[in-house]
Design a protein around this motif. Structure first.
Motif, mmCIF file in Angstrom:
data_model
loop_
_atom_site.group_PDB
_atom_site.id
_atom_site.type_symbol
_atom_site.label_atom_id
_atom_site.label_comp_id
_atom_site.label_asym_id
_atom_site.label_seq_id
_atom_site.Cartn_x
_atom_site.Cartn_y
_atom_site.Cartn_z
ATOM 1 N N ALA A 20 0.852 -1.192 0.000
ATOM 2 C CA ALA A 20 0.000 0.000 0.000
ATOM 3 C C ALA A 20 0.884 1.238 0.000
ATOM 4 O O ALA A 20 2.046 1.186 0.394
ATOM 5 C CB ALA A 20 -0.912 0.015 1.223
ATOM 6 N N TRP A 21 0.298 2.328 -0.418
ATOM 7 C CA TRP A 21 0.949 3.631 -0.315
ATOM 8 C C TRP A 21 0.454 4.293 0.954
ATOM 9 O O TRP A 21 -0.731 4.190 1.296
ATOM 10 C CB TRP A 21 0.598 4.505 -1.515
ATOM 11 N N VAL A 47 6.402 7.945 -7.380
ATOM 12 C CA VAL A 47 5.153 8.418 -7.978
ATOM 13 C C VAL A 47 4.885 7.669 -9.284
ATOM 14 O O VAL A 47 3.740 7.354 -9.603
ATOM 15 C CB VAL A 47 5.190 9.944 -8.188
ATOM 16 N N GLY A 48 5.933 7.321 -9.997
ATOM 17 C CA GLY A 48 5.779 6.557 -11.231
ATOM 18 C C GLY A 48 5.333 5.122 -11.017
ATOM 19 O O GLY A 48 4.927 4.449 -11.963
ATOM 20 N N LEU A 49 5.376 4.641 -9.776
ATOM 21 C CA LEU A 49 4.920 3.280 -9.458
ATOM 22 C C LEU A 49 3.453 3.231 -9.052
ATOM 23 O O LEU A 49 2.905 2.152 -8.845
ATOM 24 C CB LEU A 49 5.776 2.695 -8.326
ATOM 25 N N VAL A 50 2.818 4.392 -8.921
ATOM 26 C CA VAL A 50 1.404 4.435 -8.538
ATOM 27 C C VAL A 50 0.559 3.899 -9.684
ATOM 28 O O VAL A 50 0.691 4.332 -10.829
ATOM 29 C CB VAL A 50 0.972 5.867 -8.159
ATOM 30 N N ARG A 51 -0.283 2.938 -9.370
ATOM 31 C CA ARG A 51 -1.199 2.322 -10.338
ATOM 32 C C ARG A 51 -2.627 2.431 -9.804
ATOM 33 O O ARG A 51 -2.834 2.450 -8.593
ATOM 34 C CB ARG A 51 -0.874 0.829 -10.532
ATOM 35 N N GLN A 54 -4.428 0.521 -6.245
ATOM 36 C CA GLN A 54 -3.518 0.076 -5.187
ATOM 37 C C GLN A 54 -4.057 0.532 -3.830
ATOM 38 O O GLN A 54 -4.574 1.643 -3.703
ATOM 39 C CB GLN A 54 -2.114 0.649 -5.393
ATOM 40 N N PRO A 55 -3.933 -0.302 -2.798
ATOM 41 C CA PRO A 55 -4.347 0.126 -1.465
ATOM 42 C C PRO A 55 -3.559 1.365 -1.032
ATOM 43 O O PRO A 55 -2.393 1.540 -1.400
ATOM 44 C CB PRO A 55 -4.004 -1.070 -0.578
ATOM 45 N N ALA A 56 -4.215 2.215 -0.259
ATOM 46 C CA ALA A 56 -3.589 3.440 0.241
ATOM 47 C C ALA A 56 -4.146 3.755 1.620
ATOM 48 O O ALA A 56 -5.292 3.409 1.925
ATOM 49 C CB ALA A 56 -3.858 4.603 -0.711
ATOM 50 N N VAL A 57 -3.320 4.390 2.440
ATOM 51 C CA VAL A 57 -3.743 4.791 3.774
ATOM 52 C C VAL A 57 -3.312 6.227 4.039
ATOM 53 O O VAL A 57 -2.332 6.708 3.477
ATOM 54 C CB VAL A 57 -3.183 3.855 4.879
ATOM 55 N N GLN A 124 9.982 11.449 9.030
ATOM 56 C CA GLN A 124 10.074 12.723 8.320
ATOM 57 C C GLN A 124 10.156 12.550 6.806
ATOM 58 O O GLN A 124 10.317 13.527 6.078
ATOM 59 C CB GLN A 124 11.293 13.511 8.818
ATOM 60 N N MET A 125 10.051 11.329 6.330
ATOM 61 C CA MET A 125 10.157 11.053 4.902
ATOM 62 C C MET A 125 8.992 11.692 4.144
ATOM 63 O O MET A 125 7.881 11.764 4.646
ATOM 64 C CB MET A 125 10.150 9.538 4.696
ATOM 65 N N GLY A 126 9.259 12.122 2.926
ATOM 66 C CA GLY A 126 8.214 12.726 2.104
ATOM 67 C C GLY A 126 7.232 11.693 1.575
ATOM 68 O O GLY A 126 7.532 10.505 1.485
ATOM 69 N N ASN A 127 6.051 12.161 1.202
ATOM 70 C CA ASN A 127 5.020 11.291 0.632
ATOM 71 C C ASN A 127 5.410 10.838 -0.765
ATOM 72 O O ASN A 127 6.006 11.603 -1.504
ATOM 73 C CB ASN A 127 3.697 12.050 0.536
ATOM 74 N N PRO A 128 5.059 9.613 -1.133
ATOM 75 C CA PRO A 128 4.426 8.597 -0.310
ATOM 76 C C PRO A 128 5.447 7.650 0.325
ATOM 77 O O PRO A 128 6.525 7.425 -0.212
ATOM 78 C CB PRO A 128 3.571 7.825 -1.325
ATOM 79 N N SER A 129 5.062 7.118 1.476
ATOM 80 C CA SER A 129 5.816 6.026 2.093
ATOM 81 C C SER A 129 5.206 4.726 1.603
ATOM 82 O O SER A 129 4.119 4.712 1.027
ATOM 83 C CB SER A 129 5.721 6.087 3.619
ATOM 84 N N VAL A 130 5.890 3.644 1.880
ATOM 85 C CA VAL A 130 5.427 2.334 1.429
ATOM 86 C C VAL A 130 5.072 1.456 2.629
ATOM 87 O O VAL A 130 5.768 1.449 3.637
ATOM 88 C CB VAL A 130 6.517 1.642 0.581
#
Length: 147
Positions: A20-21, A47-51, A54-57, A124-130
């Motif tokens: 999930a993202w 961002v190029g891996l977003v399909r 996909q589950p997201a939270v 502190q990581m930028g969006n999106p995390s995995v």
């Protein structure tokens, strides 16, 4: 690390690595949202891996004792749409809805299946995390009605 030692690059993620993202939201911006239709992301290969689908939270950040409490507050899916957000960052299309009960950060830290989540290791990581596929399976058990 010894001086002059070569840095080892982290391997890039592939689609199979993504359960999930996870999009992080500042609690001051969270407010009383019932649903989210998109979120800005840090420009990166992720961002190029977003399909689509996909589950997201949605993760609300903050210190212990903050209101709203830190943790997962919304779940859903990506729509697959990535467009210009604010002129600097892409906006990832989402279809997220609020959970009846959020999954608290403390609960995720205490569970060995989710204790190593990227958002817990690098808050502190930028969006999106995995969220890994194994972590997603554990989270889905904690969420009453995953969409």
């Amino acid at each position: 690390m010894a001086r002059g030692a070569p840095l080892t690059a982290r391997p890039r993620l592939g689609v199979a690595d993504i359960g999930a993202w996870l999009f992080t939201c500042n609690p001051r911006e969270f407010g009383e949202l019932d649903a989210v239709d998109g979120f800005c992301a840090r420009p990166s290969y992720r961002v190029g891996l977003v399909r689509p689908g996909q589950p997201a939270v949605l993760w609300v950040s903050g210190p212990e004792g903050a209101a709203p409490a830190p943790g997962i507050w919304m779940v859903g899916r990506t729509t697959g749409a990535v467009r210009d957000g604010d002129g600097r960052r892409p906006r990832v299309g989402l279809a997220l809805r609020a959970l009846a009960e959020p999954v608290a950060r403390a609960e995720l830290r205490a569970d060995p299946r989710t204790a190593r989540m990227e958002v817990l290791r690098a808050p502190q990581m930028g969006n999106p995390s995995v969220v890994t596929p194994a972590e997603l399976a554990a989270i889905a058990e904690l969420v009453d009605d995953w969409p």
